[in-house]
Motif scaffolding. Structure first.
Motif, short mmCIF file in Angstrom:
data_model
loop_
_atom_site.label_atom_id
_atom_site.label_comp_id
_atom_site.label_asym_id
_atom_site.label_seq_id
_atom_site.Cartn_x
_atom_site.Cartn_y
_atom_site.Cartn_z
N PHE A 1 0.85 -1.19 0.00
CA PHE A 1 0.00 0.00 0.00
C PHE A 1 0.89 1.24 0.00
N THR A 2 0.27 2.37 -0.26
CA THR A 2 0.97 3.66 -0.19
C THR A 2 0.38 4.48 0.94
N PHE A 3 1.17 5.42 1.45
CA PHE A 3 0.69 6.29 2.51
C PHE A 3 1.32 7.67 2.33
N PRO A 4 0.60 8.72 2.72
CA PRO A 4 1.10 10.08 2.53
C PRO A 4 2.16 10.43 3.57
N LEU A 5 3.07 11.32 3.17
CA LEU A 5 4.08 11.81 4.08
C LEU A 5 3.50 12.88 4.99
N ASP A 6 4.26 13.22 6.03
CA ASP A 6 3.89 14.29 6.96
C ASP A 6 2.53 14.07 7.60
N THR A 7 2.23 12.82 7.94
CA THR A 7 1.01 12.50 8.66
C THR A 7 1.37 11.65 9.88
N PHE A 8 0.40 11.51 10.76
CA PHE A 8 0.65 10.68 11.95
C PHE A 8 0.93 9.23 11.56
N ILE A 9 0.25 8.74 10.51
CA ILE A 9 0.47 7.36 10.06
C ILE A 9 1.90 7.17 9.58
N SER A 10 2.37 8.09 8.76
CA SER A 10 3.74 7.96 8.25
C SER A 10 4.76 8.07 9.38
N TRP A 11 4.53 9.00 10.31
CA TRP A 11 5.45 9.14 11.44
C TRP A 11 5.48 7.86 12.28
N SER A 12 4.32 7.26 12.48
CA SER A 12 4.24 6.04 13.28
C SER A 12 4.94 4.87 12.58
N ILE A 13 4.81 4.78 11.25
CA ILE A 13 5.48 3.72 10.52
C ILE A 13 6.99 3.88 10.60
N PHE A 14 7.47 5.09 10.40
CA PHE A 14 8.91 5.34 10.44
C PHE A 14 9.48 5.16 11.85
N HIS A 15 8.65 5.35 12.86
CA HIS A 15 9.13 5.29 14.25
C HIS A 15 8.51 4.14 15.03
N ALA A 16 8.16 3.06 14.32
CA ALA A 16 7.58 1.90 14.99
C ALA A 16 8.53 1.35 16.05
N LEU A 17 9.82 1.37 15.78
CA LEU A 17 10.80 0.86 16.75
C LEU A 17 10.91 1.76 17.97
N ASP A 18 10.57 3.04 17.83
CA ASP A 18 10.55 3.91 19.00
C ASP A 18 9.41 3.53 19.95
N TYR A 19 8.26 3.18 19.37
CA TYR A 19 7.14 2.72 20.19
C TYR A 19 7.54 1.45 20.97
N SER A 20 8.16 0.51 20.26
CA SER A 20 8.55 -0.73 20.93
C SER A 20 9.63 -0.47 21.98
N ALA A 21 10.50 0.52 21.74
CA ALA A 21 11.55 0.86 22.72
C ALA A 21 10.93 1.41 24.00
N VAL A 22 9.94 2.29 23.85
CA VAL A 22 9.27 2.85 25.04
C VAL A 22 8.56 1.75 25.80
N LEU A 23 7.90 0.84 25.07
CA LEU A 23 7.22 -0.29 25.71
C LEU A 23 8.23 -1.16 26.47
N LEU A 24 9.38 -1.40 25.86
CA LEU A 24 10.43 -2.18 26.51
C LEU A 24 10.92 -1.50 27.78
N LEU A 25 11.16 -0.21 27.71
CA LEU A 25 11.68 0.51 28.88
C LEU A 25 10.71 0.45 30.04
N PHE A 26 9.41 0.52 29.75
CA PHE A 26 8.42 0.42 30.81
C PHE A 26 8.51 -0.94 31.51
#
Length: 350
Positions: free
Chosen positions: A155-180
């Motif tokens: 699929f395609t997704f637009p840049l400069d949106t919350f969806i695109s930011w979340s896809i690019f930073h999926a590992l940041d979400y998992s890192a925060v979950l790990l730290l908790f």
């Protein structure tokens, strides 16, 4: 033993060949393979081969192998599928995905396990396809990105949106979950007297320290990109890669190998459920009972498998006309052991 070890070695080599083939095919002849991630790819390959090697040796043990084969036999039975249709999905939820059995031991302990488990799983689901070249992104026009997997456009997704930011930073979400989860784990391991008395640094603490380092250096990469104008990025990136590779190499031999072993417990539960149901509703409509007091024992199939496993291990507990030791409940075993000791020692027993 030598023949089994040879078969395990062959299986490990086949695993390397299969992974190499999947990398080649999934990256379209290495066109989508990112050479900058080769360290992660080598570490991941080593971890997978190591886990296959150790898991195969684990299955070679008589008790594990017998349970494993019986579990699959019950699972592949059409009769059992009709009778226990919802049992396997329920067990995947309670034992793996939600781990509700830990919730009964404490809410914070459950939150710790859930955070670490899903933090690790999400990270692996993102990094393994990326490092093997199975998953990549390309520009689709001026303002969109296209996601590819195994050479197929998803699929395609637009840049400069919350969806695109979340896809690019999926590992940041998992890192925060790990730290908790790691924060709770470190708190328990520094305040719980029982854990302090039994924990080992290399087995219990080092895996958590490595995960903490992975999460911190991963978030530091994002901080370098967003806040520090790219400063220190090369150093942080190299440090992050080294820590991840060390954790991957230790994965087959450390505490987190139980993540791979855990799904086998579903087969054990199915094995016990099916055999207990047979004991209740079979032709004899009764399970195995203690030969001395008549108390209920585990299923008859379990007792038979236990006897066969002990024979495989070279342990024999026949007692002539009294059968075998496995025909008695734990209480009667203690009584019989005490009685035998008394007969041997007579008055000296007292």
């Amino acid at each position: 033993m030598t023949q089994r070890r040879y078969m395990v070695d062959v299986l490990a080599l086949l695993t390397i060949v299969v992974i190499a083939a999947l990398i080649y095919v999934g990256s379209r002849g290495l066109r989508d393979f990112d050479a900058a991630l080769i360290g992660y790819a080598v570490g991941t390959t080593f971890a997978i081969v190591g886990m296959v090697y150790r898991y195969t040796l684990w299955l070679g043990r008589p008790p594990t192998g017998r349970y494993f084969r019986a579990g699959w036999r019950h699972f592949l039975s059409w009769k059992n599928f009709r009778r226990y249709t919802l049992l396997i999905p329920k067990l995947w939820w309670t034992d793996i995905f939600a781990q509700t059995f830990i919730f009964r031991r404490g809410v914070w302990r459950w939150l710790m396990h859930m955070s670490i488990f899903w933090g690790v799983v999400i990270s692996l689901l993102v990094t393994i396809p990326l490092t093997f070249g199975w998953f990549h992104l390309t520009l689709a026009g001026e303002d969109d990105y296209r996601i590819w997997f195994f050479g197929v456009s998803l699929f395609t997704f637009p840049l400069d949106t919350f969806i695109s930011w979340s896809i690019f930073h999926a590992l940041d979400y998992s890192a925060v979950l790990l730290l908790f989860g790691l924060a709770i784990a470190f708190w328990r391991r520094t305040n719980d007297a029982g854990l302090l008395a039994t924990q080992r640094f290399s087995f219990d603490l080092m895996p958590l320290i490595l995960l903490f380092a992975i999460a911190i250096t991963g978030l530091a990469l994002t901080a370098s990109q967003l806040l520090w104008a790219g400063r220190y990025y090369s150093f942080i990136s190299l440090t992050h890669e080294v820590v991840v590779v060390v954790w991957l190499i230790s994965l087959p031999f450390g505490k987190f190998f139980h993540i791979v072993e855990r799904p086998a417990t579903i087969g054990i539960t199915l094995y016990n459920t099916v055999n207990q149901e047979i004991d209740r509703s079979g032709p004899e409509q009764q399970g195995s009972r203690c030969a001395r007091c008549g108390d209920q024992l585990p299923s008859m199939q379990f007792v038979r498998d236990l006897k066969a496993t002990l024979v495989d291990l070279g342990q024999h507990y026949e007692m002539a006309e009294r059968g075998t030791l496995q025909d008695y409940c734990p209480t009667c075993k203690r009584v019989m052991r005490g009685d035998a000791y008394y007969q041997l020692m007579q008055k000296r027993f007292l």
